[in-house]
Motif scaffolding. Structure first.
Motif, PDB file in Angstrom:
ATOM      1  N   ARG A  41      20.744  34.406 -26.630  1.00 55.64           N
ATOM      2  CA  ARG A  41      19.934  33.643 -27.568  1.00 55.64           C
ATOM      3  C   ARG A  41      18.466  34.086 -27.621  1.00 55.64           C
ATOM      4  O   ARG A  41      17.547  33.264 -27.641  1.00 55.64           O
ATOM      5  CB  ARG A  41      20.031  32.159 -27.273  1.00 55.64           C
ATOM      6  CG  ARG A  41      21.483  31.652 -27.278  1.00 55.64           C
ATOM      7  CD  ARG A  41      21.638  30.186 -27.221  1.00 55.64           C
ATOM      8  NE  ARG A  41      21.314  29.465 -28.435  1.00 55.64           N
ATOM      9  CZ  ARG A  41      21.944  29.573 -29.622  1.00 55.64           C
ATOM     10  NH1 ARG A  41      22.903  30.430 -29.765  1.00 55.64           N
ATOM     11  NH2 ARG A  41      21.580  28.828 -30.647  1.00 55.64           N
TER      12      ARG A  41
ATOM     13  N   GLN B 272      15.677  37.734 -28.687  1.00 60.55           N
ATOM     14  CA  GLN B 272      15.426  39.139 -28.983  1.00 60.55           C
ATOM     15  C   GLN B 272      14.946  39.804 -27.710  1.00 60.55           C
ATOM     16  O   GLN B 272      14.278  39.175 -26.874  1.00 60.55           O
ATOM     17  CB  GLN B 272      14.375  39.275 -30.083  1.00 60.55           C
ATOM     18  CG  GLN B 272      14.847  38.743 -31.414  1.00 60.55           C
ATOM     19  CD  GLN B 272      13.796  38.892 -32.504  1.00 60.55           C
ATOM     20  OE1 GLN B 272      12.634  39.119 -32.245  1.00 60.55           O
ATOM     21  NE2 GLN B 272      14.247  38.750 -33.743  1.00 60.55           N
TER      22      GLN B 272
ATOM     23  N   LEU C 271      24.366  44.097 -32.585  1.00 59.15           N
ATOM     24  CA  LEU C 271      23.207  43.371 -32.083  1.00 59.15           C
ATOM     25  C   LEU C 271      21.951  44.249 -32.017  1.00 59.15           C
ATOM     26  O   LEU C 271      20.856  43.758 -31.757  1.00 59.15           O
ATOM     27  CB  LEU C 271      23.501  42.769 -30.708  1.00 59.15           C
ATOM     28  CG  LEU C 271      24.709  41.822 -30.658  1.00 59.15           C
ATOM     29  CD1 LEU C 271      24.899  41.253 -29.258  1.00 59.15           C
ATOM     30  CD2 LEU C 271      24.589  40.720 -31.688  1.00 59.15           C
TER      31      LEU C 271
ATOM     32  N   ASP D 117      18.895  41.798 -30.925  1.00 61.61           N
ATOM     33  CA  ASP D 117      18.844  40.369 -31.200  1.00 61.61           C
ATOM     34  C   ASP D 117      20.217  39.799 -30.865  1.00 61.61           C
ATOM     35  O   ASP D 117      21.198  40.064 -31.565  1.00 61.61           O
ATOM     36  CB  ASP D 117      18.499  40.122 -32.672  1.00 61.61           C
ATOM     37  CG  ASP D 117      18.267  38.649 -32.968  1.00 61.61           C
ATOM     38  OD1 ASP D 117      18.321  37.824 -32.036  1.00 61.61           O
ATOM     39  OD2 ASP D 117      18.031  38.319 -34.141  1.00 61.61           O
ATOM     40  N   ASN D 118      20.292  39.035 -29.778  1.00 66.24           N
ATOM     41  CA  ASN D 118      21.557  38.471 -29.312  1.00 66.24           C
ATOM     42  C   ASN D 118      21.585  36.960 -29.587  1.00 66.24           C
ATOM     43  O   ASN D 118      20.984  36.187 -28.851  1.00 66.24           O
ATOM     44  CB  ASN D 118      21.734  38.732 -27.814  1.00 66.24           C
ATOM     45  CG  ASN D 118      23.019  38.141 -27.276  1.00 66.24           C
ATOM     46  OD1 ASN D 118      23.876  37.685 -28.041  1.00 66.24           O
ATOM     47  ND2 ASN D 118      23.165  38.146 -25.962  1.00 66.24           N
ATOM     48  N   PRO D 119      22.290  36.530 -30.633  1.00 63.39           N
ATOM     49  CA  PRO D 119      22.370  35.099 -30.933  1.00 63.39           C
ATOM     50  C   PRO D 119      23.438  34.368 -30.119  1.00 63.39           C
ATOM     51  O   PRO D 119      23.575  33.146 -30.226  1.00 63.39           O
ATOM     52  CB  PRO D 119      22.736  35.088 -32.421  1.00 63.39           C
ATOM     53  CG  PRO D 119      23.574  36.319 -32.586  1.00 63.39           C
ATOM     54  CD  PRO D 119      22.964  37.340 -31.630  1.00 63.39           C
ATOM     55  N   ARG D 120      24.185  35.085 -29.323  1.00 62.13           N
ATOM     56  CA  ARG D 120      25.302  34.492 -28.580  1.00 62.13           C
ATOM     57  C   ARG D 120      24.796  33.692 -27.373  1.00 62.13           C
ATOM     58  O   ARG D 120      23.676  33.859 -26.925  1.00 62.13           O
ATOM     59  CB  ARG D 120      26.248  35.605 -28.136  1.00 62.13           C
ATOM     60  CG  ARG D 120      26.808  36.384 -29.304  1.00 62.13           C
ATOM     61  CD  ARG D 120      27.663  37.531 -28.860  1.00 62.13           C
ATOM     62  NE  ARG D 120      28.037  38.363 -29.984  1.00 62.13           N
ATOM     63  CZ  ARG D 120      28.623  39.537 -29.870  1.00 62.13           C
ATOM     64  NH1 ARG D 120      28.917  40.036 -28.672  1.00 62.13           N
ATOM     65  NH2 ARG D 120      28.916  40.240 -30.958  1.00 62.13           N
ATOM     66  N   ASP D 121      25.711  32.897 -26.818  1.00 63.60           N
ATOM     67  CA  ASP D 121      25.375  32.065 -25.656  1.00 63.60           C
ATOM     68  C   ASP D 121      25.571  32.787 -24.337  1.00 63.60           C
ATOM     69  O   ASP D 121      25.334  32.201 -23.276  1.00 63.60           O
ATOM     70  CB  ASP D 121      26.231  30.790 -25.657  1.00 63.60           C
ATOM     71  CG  ASP D 121      25.864  29.850 -26.795  1.00 63.60           C
ATOM     72  OD1 ASP D 121      24.661  29.808 -27.152  1.00 63.60           O
ATOM     73  OD2 ASP D 121      26.750  29.171 -27.328  1.00 63.60           O
TER      74      ASP D 121
END
Length: 167
Positions: free
Chosen positions: A74, A76, A107, A159-163
């Protein structure tokens, strides 16, 4: 480039990578099926050759891998690696970069290449912020001059939007 529909790596006239006689050229393509069903696809690779007497510049390959990549969840992030070429070369380097091809997946959002050492320490050689699915490589004519530097710094942005941490 990842998921690009087509891409060409071409050098200026007279510039070539030498492939010794009786060599086997092994090319690798990896494809990603983003659909929910099986697909039949066609992929091709093509090499053009030029006669030895036409070659004015012979190229050598250079690649950087960051194998311990761990993208925090979650957010950058950016990861930087430095390669000092002065030790194995007993001093500053003296070559040019003819082509840069970054390789990152969904990502990845960009990459920057800088010089280390010498009078141009910190100079940005190249940076790109293309999305996957677009050709990412660039040809330089004339080549990017590295004379006097001692190495290169490569920074990759994500950029990792994952949990979870992505490796």
């Amino acid at each position: 480039s990842t998921q690009a529909a087509g891409e060409e790596q071409a050098f200026p006239e007279g510039v070539a990578i030498r492939i010794p006689a009786r060599s086997v050229v092994v090319g690798e393509l990896h494809v990603l099926n983003t659909y929910g069903e099986d697909l039949d696809v066609e992929a091709t690779m093509h090499l053009d050759t030029i006669p030895d007497h036409v070659v004015t510049t012979r190229l050598n390959g250079l690649a950087f891998d960051y194998l311990d990549l761990q993208l925090p969840p979650r957010m950058q992030s950016e990861f930087t690696m430095e390669c000092d070429f002065s030790i194995p070369n007993s001093g500053p380097i003296d070559f040019g970069v003819h082509y840069i091809l970054p390789h990152y997946h969904e990502l990845g959002v960009g990459m920057r290449v800088e010089l280390i050492g010498g009078g141009r320490d910190g100079d940005i050689l190249w940076e790109g912020y293309n999305s996957i699915g677009e050709p990412l490589g660039d040809v330089f004519d004339p080549p990017l001059d590295l004379a006097g530097a001692t190495g290169m710094r490569v920074t990759c942005l994500y950029d990792n939007p994952r949990d979870e941490i992505v490796r």
